[in-house]
Enzyme design. Structure first.
Site, PDB file in Angstrom:
ATOM      1  N   ARG A 221      12.228   2.997   1.538  1.00 18.22           N
ATOM      2  CA  ARG A 221      11.959   2.061   2.643  1.00 18.22           C
ATOM      3  C   ARG A 221      13.182   1.171   2.803  1.00 18.22           C
ATOM      4  O   ARG A 221      13.709   0.658   1.805  1.00 18.22           O
ATOM      5  CB  ARG A 221      10.729   1.208   2.364  1.00 18.22           C
ATOM      6  CG  ARG A 221      10.571   0.057   3.388  1.00 18.22           C
ATOM      7  CD  ARG A 221       9.252  -0.633   3.342  1.00 18.22           C
ATOM      8  NE  ARG A 221       8.199   0.246   3.799  1.00 18.22           N
ATOM      9  CZ  ARG A 221       6.929  -0.121   3.955  1.00 18.22           C
ATOM     10  NH1 ARG A 221       6.570  -1.360   3.687  1.00 18.22           N
ATOM     11  NH2 ARG A 221       6.024   0.744   4.365  1.00 18.22           N
TER      12      ARG A 221
ATOM     13  N   HIS B  45       7.719   6.145  10.090  1.00 19.44           N
ATOM     14  CA  HIS B  45       6.983   5.974   8.835  1.00 19.44           C
ATOM     15  C   HIS B  45       6.030   7.175   8.748  1.00 19.44           C
ATOM     16  O   HIS B  45       4.820   7.030   8.832  1.00 19.44           O
ATOM     17  CB  HIS B  45       6.221   4.647   8.876  1.00 19.44           C
ATOM     18  CG  HIS B  45       5.588   4.235   7.584  1.00 19.44           C
ATOM     19  ND1 HIS B  45       5.769   4.936   6.406  1.00 19.44           N
ATOM     20  CD2 HIS B  45       4.760   3.208   7.276  1.00 19.44           C
ATOM     21  CE1 HIS B  45       5.081   4.341   5.445  1.00 19.44           C
ATOM     22  NE2 HIS B  45       4.466   3.298   5.945  1.00 19.44           N
TER      23      HIS B  45
ATOM     24  N   ARG C 268       0.813  -1.227   0.000  1.00 21.38           N
ATOM     25  CA  ARG C 268       0.000   0.000   0.000  1.00 21.38           C
ATOM     26  C   ARG C 268       0.836   1.262   0.000  1.00 21.38           C
ATOM     27  O   ARG C 268       0.460   2.234  -0.647  1.00 21.38           O
ATOM     28  CB  ARG C 268      -1.055  -0.017   1.093  1.00 21.38           C
ATOM     29  CG  ARG C 268      -0.603   0.010   2.482  1.00 21.38           C
ATOM     30  CD  ARG C 268      -1.559  -0.755   3.365  1.00 21.38           C
ATOM     31  NE  ARG C 268      -1.284  -2.166   3.214  1.00 21.38           N
ATOM     32  CZ  ARG C 268      -2.151  -3.054   2.733  1.00 21.38           C
ATOM     33  NH1 ARG C 268      -3.350  -2.711   2.419  1.00 21.38           N
ATOM     34  NH2 ARG C 268      -1.785  -4.305   2.598  1.00 21.38           N
ATOM     35  N   THR C 269       1.950   1.270   0.706  1.00 22.17           N
ATOM     36  CA  THR C 269       2.772   2.486   0.693  1.00 22.17           C
ATOM     37  C   THR C 269       3.303   2.740  -0.712  1.00 22.17           C
ATOM     38  O   THR C 269       3.190   3.842  -1.247  1.00 22.17           O
ATOM     39  CB  THR C 269       3.946   2.354   1.688  1.00 22.17           C
ATOM     40  OG1 THR C 269       3.423   2.104   2.997  1.00 22.17           O
ATOM     41  CG2 THR C 269       4.770   3.621   1.716  1.00 22.17           C
TER      42      THR C 269
ATOM     43  N   LYS D 118      24.790  -6.721  -5.741  1.00 26.53           N
ATOM     44  CA  LYS D 118      26.199  -6.719  -6.126  1.00 26.53           C
ATOM     45  C   LYS D 118      27.065  -6.069  -5.063  1.00 26.53           C
ATOM     46  O   LYS D 118      28.252  -5.889  -5.258  1.00 26.53           O
ATOM     47  CB  LYS D 118      26.365  -6.003  -7.471  1.00 26.53           C
ATOM     48  CG  LYS D 118      25.583  -6.639  -8.627  1.00 26.53           C
ATOM     49  CD  LYS D 118      25.788  -5.868  -9.930  1.00 26.53           C
ATOM     50  CE  LYS D 118      24.899  -6.401 -11.054  1.00 26.53           C
ATOM     51  NZ  LYS D 118      24.873  -5.531 -12.228  1.00 26.53           N
TER      52      LYS D 118
END
Lengths: 306, 306, 306
Positions: free
Chosen positions: B103, B131, B53-54, B82
């Protein structure tokens, strides 16, 4: 450009390269003016191997031209897992897109794909083969910083498996450039690339140490020792960690030496270098957008003319 | 807002919050009027952890403002695999995008990223940290339903690991709110958050059971017991399944109690609650779009002014 | 169409089908004229199973109508992994998007989802169930090549697990079509589908060999033996490799036989067939774009009318 596809740096003449670089400079000077240049164009992204900067900069480039992308997604979430051939995949995707960007683990994949489809195909890396749009942004970065004539460049690190190196070295033969290749013996430039360079009359020298040649360089192009290209972990460990650059190393360099790197880096360049005037690698990465905008503009404009 | 980045809810004053919420309400009233507000803006999505949802609501938000996104993709298909550092990744992506949404599993990641780049960085979750855009949509949902003054809110469930809880609790100290924290002893609000709340003069009480406090609440904010935050599976099993809400639980609640949840839920709220007037969690999720449109509008407009 | 959702081919009347196919033909004739038809529309892509062509062609379709997509991403990078129910996921995503495209491993998933949301839901495959937008592009391809009346079609391969076959067979009962089903005994059309076909008065025959019926066919629709649908690997091995088509097989066919395949193919059709006039499968894949543009146009226009 005379070509419909961009498969290898070897297909590009000096005039081709300069046309793209000039267009990129125009775009860089006024990006907003290009915001509708290719409205509604759809670029198909077919990445059979992980990518961050190549994929994101093509994605951004077409969007900044007013177009959009359609993305095959990762191999795990695509038909490839069901056993589909590359020839089938690209023939399907050409029905959705106005041009294709293809990255694939097998050398020659883009060339093969281009034989099956009518829309322009851009090789975004085929195994240990070529990565020509990276070469164009490398050339653009060199030209913007130190110019492309009477240039001494050192190319260092993994010269055997590094496809960006192969594309760049071959493209540089179009200009008055002295190329110094610096690597351990086990990671020398492949015989085939060396042969091509000699055939082109390139000014090439090979070294196993940076020290002697560093003071003469205008550009030092560092590459990552790519673990995933090594069939043997022991071989990797033996060379990993060698050929690292830090501020101490650069004391012997010319003041205006530009240090470049195709990124991602692991520990080839110490973060302390980031704050110096030598650091050119983030600028290089950012140049991916105007250069790929210029490239797409050429290929999509040709497409329209057909 | 005075800030170029949105890293933590603690950086937001009451005036900052109200400015974003007012703008979100304007957008909500006539979304179509904002369809060209940020045409051609490119939002870089850097999600180092799963998100539905974010990520989707930021993606939708910028598109409904006329812009677009470029997505780093999953960690498995990116340069991170990598061995690239976060600082390098964000410095590359800032060359492609006009703002970044990040995030990351490590607390402090967004703050660190913001020190390396010039475009606005939005923290979309950093480990058990913050958040803040979730907080803005939570506040918007509360304001639209019951108002933000003279409010009694119960915050229940995983208060130790739940980053949405930490951000929300701190932001609520800007308003006249009585905060009731309901959790098992092992999942209490972390000492640092409790300390900050007391420093802010917040009206805070802690409970281990919902029963006593439920009748007084205007909002009950339920959170998921997040299995992936538990170092120990036994600890998880012990508390999972407690603190569940069903229609029977809600018989003791005020008629206009708003039940919220940041989602996804597992079994914290019985689906039978969905059909009641208490259920506010889907509206809350949908509010992600206008609130993030408002947030992006502020941050991108500041950017243009520089 | 009278419906708000597209869940099953069985819900489509002959008039519904012809309306979409006529619209697709209009779009095909002048795609550029549709470039702003649904500007700003956001299509939510919820693919709980891998997909290339369905996902990319829906993605391209909405973009060529002026809209865009928001993509849930793979199941591994979404809330589903945290234990969220399908009903919750689609109720969240409907807040972001103007319509949803859903693929899910469970039969009946799209029907269930449609009961929970107000925006149009398009079933893009539910287990061994239905895949009706594939059926529409199949019908469009048949109509463009040989017409939909007085038609003899052979449908061959995995008739038991192939959901495209079930949708197509049921839709064809709206037209004057003789349907020949060719498969090994173990992969016969399921009893339920056969029952439905007989109820509709369809002209159906079943065969275990292609040879006898091939000369009479206008269309031969070949399907992949889908390994992932088999509970038992031995069962798969027993039939894999049978029912393959090559140029020798096609010597007995009518000159204008159209060979179709929903793709991806593994080895059901020899690549040598690609160069013949029979090969219609890439055209069929490409028809996904105009047909899905037409479908989206209908569903999104209905939405606006509400």
């Amino acid at each position: 450009m005379r070509q419909d596809h961009l498969i290898s740096a070897t297909q590009l003449s000096r005039a081709d390269i300069e046309a793209v670089l000039d267009r990129a400079a125009e775009i860089d000077a006024d990006p907003a003016a290009w915001g509708d240049a290719h409205g509604r164009a759809v670029l198909g992204l077919c990445f059979f191997e992980p990518s961050t900067r190549t994929k994101m900069s093509f994605d951004t480039a077409i969007k900044r031209l007013g177009g959009t992308t359609t993305d095959m997604g990762s191999v795990d979430s695509s038909s490839v897992k069901k056993g589909e051939s590359l020839a089938d995949t690209v023939r399907v995707v050409e029905g959705y897109a106005d041009a294709l960007v293809l990255r694939h683990p097998s050398e020659g994949a883009a060339k093969m794909a281009a034989e099956f489809v009518d829309v322009p195909v851009i090789n975004a890396g085929d195994g240990a083969g070529q990565h020509p749009s990276q070469t164009l942004l490398d050339l653009y970065t060199i030209r913007e910083n130190v110019g492309l004539d009477d240039l001494s460049i050192g190319i260092m690190g993994d010269l055997k498996y590094g496809r960006t190196v192969h594309s760049l070295a071959e493209a540089l033969t179009n200009f008055d450039v002295r190329q110094h290749f610096i690597s351990p013996e086990s990671l020398r430039l492949p015989r085939g690339v060396r042969f091509d360079l000699h055939q082109s009359g390139a000014q090439v020298r090979e070294h196993t140490e940076l020290e002697g040649v560093l003071p003469d360089l205008d550009v030092l192009y560092v590459t990552r020792i790519q673990r995933e290209r090594f069939p043997d972990e022991n071989e990797y460990e033996k060379v990993a960690g060698e050929y690292q650059i830090d501020t101490k190393t650069l004391e012997a360099a010319a003041d205006d030496l530009a240090v470049m790197h195709p990124l991602p880096r692991v520990d080839e360049i110490d973060p302390a270098v980031d704050g110096t005037d030598h650091a050119t690698y983030f600028e290089q990465a950012h140049n991916g957008v105007p250069v790929r905008m210029a490239l797409l503009d050429y290929l999509l404009s040709e497409e329209v003319d057909q």
